[in-house]
Structures are given as structure tokens and as C-alpha cells.
Motif scaffolding. Structure first.
Motif, PDB file in Angstrom:
ATOM      1  N   LEU A  85       0.834  -1.203   0.000  1.00 25.37           N
ATOM      2  CA  LEU A  85       0.000   0.000   0.000  1.00 25.37           C
ATOM      3  C   LEU A  85       0.863   1.246   0.000  1.00 25.37           C
ATOM      4  CD1 LEU A  85      -2.736   1.411   0.175  1.00 25.37           C
ATOM      5  CD2 LEU A  85      -2.691   1.076   2.659  1.00 25.37           C
ATOM      6  N   GLN A  86       1.852   1.321   0.875  1.00 26.98           N
ATOM      7  CA  GLN A  86       2.675   2.528   0.948  1.00 26.98           C
ATOM      8  C   GLN A  86       3.541   2.696  -0.300  1.00 26.98           C
ATOM      9  OE1 GLN A  86       4.652   1.700   4.608  1.00 26.98           O
ATOM     10  NE2 GLN A  86       6.443   0.759   3.676  1.00 26.98           N
ATOM     11  N   ASP A  87       3.794   1.591  -1.016  1.00 22.53           N
ATOM     12  CA  ASP A  87       4.605   1.665  -2.232  1.00 22.53           C
ATOM     13  C   ASP A  87       3.756   1.831  -3.478  1.00 22.53           C
ATOM     14  OD1 ASP A  87       6.748   1.309  -0.589  1.00 22.53           O
ATOM     15  OD2 ASP A  87       7.038  -0.807  -1.067  1.00 22.53           O
ATOM     16  N   PHE A  88       2.458   2.015  -3.303  1.00 26.63           N
ATOM     17  CA  PHE A  88       1.531   2.189  -4.428  1.00 26.63           C
ATOM     18  C   PHE A  88       1.680   1.036  -5.422  1.00 26.63           C
ATOM     19  CE2 PHE A  88       2.256   6.284  -2.532  1.00 26.63           C
ATOM     20  CZ  PHE A  88       0.983   6.812  -2.431  1.00 26.63           C
ATOM     21  N   ASN A  89       1.690  -0.161  -4.852  1.00 25.22           N
ATOM     22  CA  ASN A  89       1.872  -1.370  -5.656  1.00 25.22           C
ATOM     23  C   ASN A  89       0.805  -2.394  -5.287  1.00 25.22           C
ATOM     24  OD1 ASN A  89       3.190  -2.865  -7.611  1.00 25.22           O
ATOM     25  ND2 ASN A  89       4.643  -3.745  -6.174  1.00 25.22           N
ATOM     26  N   VAL A 146     -15.040   7.598   4.568  1.00 26.11           N
ATOM     27  CA  VAL A 146     -13.763   6.875   4.551  1.00 26.11           C
ATOM     28  C   VAL A 146     -13.624   6.073   3.256  1.00 26.11           C
ATOM     29  CG1 VAL A 146     -12.419   5.033   5.647  1.00 26.11           C
ATOM     30  CG2 VAL A 146     -13.553   6.764   7.049  1.00 26.11           C
ATOM     31  N   LEU A 147     -14.697   5.421   2.832  1.00 28.62           N
ATOM     32  CA  LEU A 147     -14.652   4.649   1.588  1.00 28.62           C
ATOM     33  C   LEU A 147     -14.392   5.551   0.389  1.00 28.62           C
ATOM     34  CD1 LEU A 147     -17.610   2.190   2.272  1.00 28.62           C
ATOM     35  CD2 LEU A 147     -15.213   1.535   1.945  1.00 28.62           C
ATOM     36  N   ALA A 148     -15.035   6.712   0.354  1.00 27.86           N
ATOM     37  CA  ALA A 148     -14.834   7.637  -0.769  1.00 27.86           C
ATOM     38  C   ALA A 148     -13.399   8.136  -0.814  1.00 27.86           C
ATOM     39  CB  ALA A 148     -15.804   8.810  -0.665  1.00 27.86           C
ATOM     40  N   ASN A 501      -5.858   8.107 -10.820  1.00 28.94           N
ATOM     41  CA  ASN A 501      -6.573   6.909 -10.393  1.00 28.94           C
ATOM     42  C   ASN A 501      -5.732   6.057  -9.455  1.00 28.94           C
ATOM     43  OD1 ASN A 501      -9.103   7.181 -11.865  1.00 28.94           O
ATOM     44  ND2 ASN A 501      -7.901   6.836 -13.717  1.00 28.94           N
ATOM     45  N   ALA A 502      -4.413   6.191  -9.542  1.00 30.20           N
ATOM     46  CA  ALA A 502      -3.518   5.429  -8.658  1.00 30.20           C
ATOM     47  C   ALA A 502      -3.521   5.981  -7.241  1.00 30.20           C
ATOM     48  CB  ALA A 502      -2.099   5.433  -9.228  1.00 30.20           C
ATOM     49  N   TRP A 503      -4.126   7.137  -7.020  1.00 34.22           N
ATOM     50  CA  TRP A 503      -4.224   7.698  -5.675  1.00 34.22           C
ATOM     51  C   TRP A 503      -5.221   6.912  -4.824  1.00 34.22           C
ATOM     52  CZ3 TRP A 503      -4.831  13.659  -6.935  1.00 34.22           C
ATOM     53  CH2 TRP A 503      -3.721  14.074  -7.700  1.00 34.22           C
ATOM     54  N   TYR A 504      -6.022   6.066  -5.471  1.00 31.26           N
ATOM     55  CA  TYR A 504      -7.062   5.310  -4.788  1.00 31.26           C
ATOM     56  C   TYR A 504      -6.772   3.816  -4.887  1.00 31.26           C
ATOM     57  CZ  TYR A 504      -9.189   9.874  -5.307  1.00 31.26           C
ATOM     58  OH  TYR A 504      -9.404  11.234  -5.275  1.00 31.26           O
ATOM     59  N   MET A 505      -7.393   3.055  -4.012  1.00 34.85           N
ATOM     60  CA  MET A 505      -7.157   1.618  -3.975  1.00 34.85           C
ATOM     61  C   MET A 505      -8.036   0.889  -4.988  1.00 34.85           C
ATOM     62  SD  MET A 505      -6.409   0.585  -0.037  1.00 34.85           S
ATOM     63  CE  MET A 505      -7.990   1.103   0.618  1.00 34.85           C
ATOM     64  N   PRO A 506      -7.657  -0.339  -5.325  1.00 37.39           N
ATOM     65  CA  PRO A 506      -8.492  -1.131  -6.236  1.00 37.39           C
ATOM     66  C   PRO A 506      -9.724  -1.683  -5.530  1.00 37.39           C
ATOM     67  CG  PRO A 506      -6.590  -2.413  -5.541  1.00 37.39           C
ATOM     68  CD  PRO A 506      -6.394  -1.015  -5.000  1.00 37.39           C
ATOM     69  N   GLN A 520     -13.820  -2.027 -12.160  1.00 33.52           N
ATOM     70  CA  GLN A 520     -12.576  -1.799 -11.436  1.00 33.52           C
ATOM     71  C   GLN A 520     -12.078  -0.369 -11.626  1.00 33.52           C
ATOM     72  OE1 GLN A 520     -10.550  -2.012  -8.937  1.00 33.52           O
ATOM     73  NE2 GLN A 520     -10.335  -4.236  -9.252  1.00 33.52           N
ATOM     74  N   ASN A 521     -11.394   0.144 -10.612  1.00 29.70           N
ATOM     75  CA  ASN A 521     -10.663   1.398 -10.735  1.00 29.70           C
ATOM     76  C   ASN A 521      -9.819   1.315 -12.009  1.00 29.70           C
ATOM     77  OD1 ASN A 521      -8.504   3.286 -10.581  1.00 29.70           O
ATOM     78  ND2 ASN A 521      -8.506   3.249  -8.360  1.00 29.70           N
ATOM     79  N   PRO A 522      -9.928   2.297 -12.926  1.00 32.18           N
ATOM     80  CA  PRO A 522      -9.251   2.192 -14.224  1.00 32.18           C
ATOM     81  C   PRO A 522      -7.749   1.934 -14.128  1.00 32.18           C
ATOM     82  CG  PRO A 522     -10.791   4.021 -14.235  1.00 32.18           C
ATOM     83  CD  PRO A 522     -10.738   3.523 -12.819  1.00 32.18           C
ATOM     84  N   TYR A 523      -7.085   2.458 -13.112  1.00 32.85           N
ATOM     85  CA  TYR A 523      -5.646   2.249 -13.024  1.00 32.85           C
ATOM     86  C   TYR A 523      -5.322   0.767 -12.879  1.00 32.85           C
ATOM     87  CZ  TYR A 523      -0.883   2.125 -11.273  1.00 32.85           C
ATOM     88  OH  TYR A 523       0.442   1.823 -11.118  1.00 32.85           O
ATOM     89  N   TYR A 524      -6.103   0.068 -12.070  1.00 37.06           N
ATOM     90  CA  TYR A 524      -5.808  -1.337 -11.797  1.00 37.06           C
ATOM     91  C   TYR A 524      -6.326  -2.243 -12.902  1.00 37.06           C
ATOM     92  CZ  TYR A 524      -4.692   0.704  -7.348  1.00 37.06           C
ATOM     93  OH  TYR A 524      -4.139   1.489  -6.376  1.00 37.06           O
ATOM     94  N   SER A 525      -7.363  -1.834 -13.592  1.00 37.99           N
ATOM     95  CA  SER A 525      -7.860  -2.658 -14.694  1.00 37.99           C
ATOM     96  C   SER A 525      -6.938  -2.583 -15.901  1.00 37.99           C
ATOM     97  CB  SER A 525      -9.275  -2.222 -15.092  1.00 37.99           C
ATOM     98  OG  SER A 525      -9.275  -0.886 -15.565  1.00 37.99           O
ATOM     99  N   SER A 526      -6.171  -1.495 -15.991  1.00 42.61           N
ATOM    100  CA  SER A 526      -5.313  -1.334 -17.173  1.00 42.61           C
ATOM    101  C   SER A 526      -3.868  -1.720 -16.931  1.00 42.61           C
ATOM    102  CB  SER A 526      -5.357   0.125 -17.653  1.00 42.61           C
ATOM    103  OG  SER A 526      -4.857   0.995 -16.649  1.00 42.61           O
ATOM    104  N   THR A 527      -3.447  -1.739 -15.642  1.00 40.61           N
ATOM    105  CA  THR A 527      -2.020  -1.967 -15.401  1.00 40.61           C
ATOM    106  C   THR A 527      -1.737  -3.188 -14.552  1.00 40.61           C
ATOM    107  OG1 THR A 527      -1.972  -0.629 -13.370  1.00 40.61           O
ATOM    108  CG2 THR A 527      -1.618   0.515 -15.465  1.00 40.61           C
ATOM    109  N   LYS A 528      -2.762  -3.772 -13.948  1.00 39.40           N
ATOM    110  CA  LYS A 528      -2.503  -4.879 -13.025  1.00 39.40           C
ATOM    111  C   LYS A 528      -2.894  -6.210 -13.631  1.00 39.40           C
ATOM    112  CE  LYS A 528      -1.022  -2.126  -9.839  1.00 39.40           C
ATOM    113  NZ  LYS A 528       0.357  -2.083  -9.428  1.00 39.40           N
TER     114      LYS A 528
END
Length: 528
Positions: A85-89, A146-148, A501-506, A520-528
Motif C-alpha cells: 500500500l505505501q509503495d503504491f503497488n 472513509v470509503l470515498a 486513479n492510482a491515488w485510490y485503492m483497487p 474496477q478502478n481504471p488504473y488497476y484494470s489497465s495496469t494490473k
């Protein structure tokens, strides 16, 4: 038929026992009975479900701390899994994405909101009903905020799922819709005038939702959504209150630590309570310890800031024989006469959840793991208002500096840039400031004041988002996220955070698999 995990957990959470004493009330546990529509017979039944909501909220505290700290550059973890989480990974299958306990609280609140008004009990007066509803609205609204802040877009569950006939597929709502619902819940809770200012039991005044907690939550939501006028309005409802029993900012530095030991202080607005005498433990030993294996610890950057603050007080003539500022009261430097690599490292620990007074490992550690966890306190409201005033323009900066100075002075620090807002020259001094300088100082004071209280990441995220992203570079770079991180390549973080989008969790993978309407959060759907 498989059900979405979110709602399966909600149904599983809607369980009850009868609450008896105030301490038992804090420890309501499931008895494997769903809270169906034929359950609600008395006000005690409603009280039991509300108690379960607080119980599950306490289970959220490790999540609140990690979500609010690990990306903020002030607290880091040596746990290799949580370090993702802290490494944005992060990946959608990571356990830290689990939002189920928050949805359990929401499920409890939804059931109370739906069924409590229909309880047929001659002793269940309208004022008691409305007070219960105010608590339910607070619990639901706080969890959604908190969720938002962590996922941006999540399913907005507004129904009580108590049978198998309901549809469990639900799409995400936008952040704007979620925050609007948070505000609406607060307004609805306050509209009847039944939200309590105090309870009969002292612990409950701080450990159950009050009108003060609702004001603080609304101020938080308004600051997040950049509604600064309303943020200031709700902050003032706390800060300008005249009620005999109201939360009050403690000006005496020697009182600062009482917020954490014994807790439930005058400054507290809302905190989650534990009581070891009732077999309640927070298990903070799994998060904060006084040895080399402590999972959560201040980063090198944060430690240097702590040392600087303490040295400032020493330079001013203060000594360490007793209380000296919040840093020596909030953290602990090993000095027990043992020569070892860990002590030689001069490592600071988080002491506020572990100690009973000034840092003294020989006699000041708590006997039990039952420190409370503060959600809101008056200093938080003061600095939220200071940020809102700063964003209102230079005409409001004198009041912002005054609030900032009150927090600094309580920490035994001098006025910000030696500005005394009561003097004639203050206006000229304030006119030389710029917006970012004032914001940074407020955020710096929040970092020191609320160390390990689960707020730092949201403060920085607010900075990155504010005013259409005009401070995005400051959010990512100098003295913010990157400089505080010490477990991964800084260039990686700089690159990742260019994508907002990477500022938020999947979204949790299990929910993605069982709810066909989730995206899915677009960052995680496209890069994970």
C-alpha cells in the motif's frame, strides 16, 4: 446462487444480543441470528443493533490506521505485505483492499434506519428513536466518507439486506453522489434536534455519536468536497458552542497526553472505546511495539521533524525532566542503558497508544492494550477550519493564522512566523504570506499533532486534489509523499502518482467476481 461478498457479509453482520451494562454494550457479539423484520420488538433491540455497529467499527481501526497513514510519508510499515500500500503497488486481491467491516457497520445502520421507526414499544419515545437514528446516520455517513477517500467510487448501499430475495448486484456510485449522501445523512440526523450532546454515562459522551460528532463529520465532508463556507459553518458549531458540556480545546500542554491516557478527554469529540476490565483489547501490540519488530513506525523524515520540534523547545530553555511538548509525549526514544544497534539508531516509536504519561519505558507503559482510538477532536476541527479559511482568500488568513497559533502554542511552539494576530503589524505580516506557505504549515502541524491517528494520507490527498489539482506537484514531490517513503524507488512513486486513479485503492477482487455490475478502478484494470 452466489451472492456478492459485500452483501453476504452485511447479512452475516446483522446479528444481535441483548445489551445489559454500559461495558457489555461496547462488546455486542453475533449470535448467528439475522436481524429480520420480525426481530424489532423493543428499544433494547434497536440499542443492541446500534451497539453491534460500534463493535464492528472498532474492528475497522487497524484498517483506518493503515489506510490513513501508509501512503502519507509519516508512518511506514516493515510488513512486506502491507508495504504494497505505501509503495503504491496494490493489487485487487490484496487483503488491505478489504472493505467488509465498513460495510458491516453500514449494514447495521441501514437496518436501524429501516426498522427502528416501526418498533411497537410504549417506552420507545420519539426522542429516543430519533437519537438512535442520529447515531445510525453518523455511522453510515462516516464509513462512506472513509470509503470515498480510499476508493473514490463504491457501491452506495442504502437498503437493509435481510433476506435472500433482494438483488445483490449494485454498481458503483460516483464520489460526488457518495459525499452528497454523507452530507444528507448528517443533515437528516440533525434535523430532529434529538442528536445528543451528552449521554448519561461519561464514556458514552465520547464513545457514541453526538451532535458534536455530526458537526465534525460534516466539516470533514465539506472540506473534502471544497465547500469551504459550509465547512467553516460546521466547525463553528463546535468551536463557538456555549453548552455547559461541550468539547473544548485544551490549552495546557500538560493536559495533552490525557487525550490518550486515560482517554475520553474534554477535547475529544468522538473516539472508539476499549476497556480491558471487560476483556476488550485493541491488539495495538500487533501495530505498535517498543522493539525492532514494531510493524508501524515513524519514517526517517517524520522522525527528523520530531527531533527538530523537540530541539526547538530545548533551545528555548525547556528541559526533558517532565513533559516537554507533544513529540516527547507522543513518541519514545530508547534510552534504557542497553547498548544495541536498535537503541543506537535513536528510533522513535509511537507512544500515544502504548504509554500512560511521559515516555518512560521503565514504568510508563500501559499494562493492557485498551487505548482508545480518536476519530475527531477539537484540534482537528480547528485545523480543518484553518484550511477552509486559507482557501477562502487572504481576507480570511488572519483567523486561519490565529487557529494555527493556538495549536502551535499548545505544543509549546512560538507563533507561526512570529505573527501575533492581536498586534497592529499582523496585517502587514500576513499580506506577505502566500496560500501554499500557509497550507503547508497547517498540514505540517496536522502531521505532528495527529501522528498515527489515520489522517495524514487524506490531508495530502486533499492537497493533490484541491482547486483542480493546482498543487498536484507539491503533493507528489518535495516534503510530501515521495520524500517520506523509504521502502521503494522514489522515481516509481513519482511516475505512478501522475495517474490520479492510482491515488485510490483497487476494488476488492472477490467483489469484482461476484457483482457483475462493479467496474474496477481504471488504473488497476489497465495496469494490473
Amino acid at each position: 446462487m452466489k451472492k456478492n461478498i459485500i452483501y453476504t457479509l452485511i447479512i452475516g453482520a446483522l446479528t444481535i444480543t441483548t445489551a445489559t451494562s454500559c461495558n457489555d454494550w461496547l462488546d455486542v457479539l453475533p449470535n448467528n441470528e439475522q436481524v429480520t423484520d420480525d426481530y424489532w420488538k423493543s428499544k433494547e433491540d434497536v440499542e443492541a443493533v446500534i451497539a453491534s455497529g460500534y463493535y464492528y467499527m472498532r474492528q475497522c481501526v487497524p484498517t483506518f490506521i493503515k489506510w490513513g497513514e501508509l501512503r502519507g510519508g509519516a508512518i511506514y510499515t516493515i510488513n512486506t505485505s502491507d508495504a504494497k500500500l505505501q509503495d503504491f503497488n496494490m493489487t485487487p486481491s490484496h487483503s488491505l483492499c478489504d472493505w467488509s467491516n465498513l460495510y458491516k457497520v453500514i449494514g447495521m445502520a441501514n437496518s436501524v434506519i429501516l426498522y427502528a421507526p416501526d418498533v411497537k414499544d410504549d417506552t420507545y419515545y420519539e426522542s429516543i428513536l430519533n437519537s438512535h437514528l442520529a447515531e445510525a446516520y453518523f455511522l453510515r455517513a462516516y464509513c462512506y466518507l472513509v470509503l470515498a477517500k480510499n476508493f473514490k467510487e463504491v457501491p452506495l448501499v442504502m437498503q437493509a439486506y435481510v433476506n435472500d430475495n433482494a438483488s445483490f448486484d449494485l454498481a458503483k456510485s460516483t464520489e460526488q453522489q457518495i459525499v452528497a449522501q454523507v452530507k444528507e445523512d448528517v443533515k437528516t440526523a440533525l434535523a430532529t434536534g434529538a442528536a445528543k450532546g451528552t449521554y448519561e454515562e461519561e464514556w458514552a459522551t465520547k464513545g457514541r455519536a453526538t451532535k458534536w460528532a455530526l458537526y465534525a463529520l460534516m466539516a470533514d465532508a465539506c472540506l473534502w468536497s471544497e465547500d469551504y463556507d459550509q465547512c467553516i459553518e460546521y466547525c463553528n458549531m463546535v468551536l463557538n458552542a456555549t453548552d455547559a458540556f461541550r468539547p473544548v480545546f485544551m490549552t495546557n500542554t500538560n493536559d495533552w497526553y490525557t487525550m490518550f491516557y486515560p482517554g475520553n478527554s474534554n477535547e475529544s469529540i468522538f473516539e472508539l472505546n476499549w476497556d480491558y476490565s471487560q476483556n476488550q483489547t485493541n491488539n495495538f501490540n500487533s501495530l505498535f511495539t517498543l522493539n525492532a519488530s514494531t510493524p508501524l513506525r515513524p519514517t526517517t523524515r517524520a522522525t527528523e521533524r520530531m527531533k527538530e520540534e523537540t530541539q526547538t523547545l530545548k533551545d528555548g530553555g525547556l528541559t526533558e525532566d517532565g513533559r516537554m511538548g507533544r513529540m516527547l509525549m507522543a513518541t519514545y526514544v530508547p534510552d534504557n542503558g542497553q547498548v544495541n544497534a536498535w537503541a543506537a539508531s535513536n528510533q522513535y516509536y509511537i507512544w500515544k497508544y502504548y504509554g500512560t504519561d511521559v515516555p518512560d519505558i521503565t514504568g510508563g507503559a500501559r499494562a493492557h492494550q485498551d487505548a482508545n482510538f480518536i476519530i475527531y477532536r477539537v484540534a482537528d476541527v480547528m485545523l480543518m477550519k484553518a484550511l477552509a479559511l486559507t482557501m477562502k482568500g487572504q481576507g480570511s488568513w488572519a483567523e486561519a493564522v490565529n487557529l494555527l497559533n493556538r495549536v502551535r502554542n499548545r505544543a509549546m511552539l512560538g507563533n507561526f512566523k512570529d505573527i501575533d494576530t492581536a498586534t497592529p503589524e499582523a496585517a502587514a505580516q500576513i499580506s506577505q504570506l502566500d496560500e501554499m506557505t500557509l497550507i503547508e504549515e497547517i498540514l505540517d502541524q496536522r502531521e505532528m499533532e495527529f501522528m498515527a491517528e489515520g489522517k495524514r494520507w487524506y490531508d495530502l490527498l486533499w492537497l493533490g486534489r484541491v482547486a483542480g489539482g493546482k498543487y498536484k506537484a507539491q503533493f507528489i514531490n518535495k516534503n510530501k509523499v515521495i520524500e517520506g517513503n523509504q521502502t521503494t524507488n522514489q522515481q516509481w512513486i513519482r511516475s505512478v502518482l501522475q495517474d490520479e486513479n492510482a491515488w485510490y485503492m483497487p476494488i476488492p477482487q472477490a467483489d469484482m467476481e461476484h457483482n457483475k455490475l462493479l467496474e474496477q478502478n481504471p488504473y488497476y484494470s489497465s495496469t494490473k
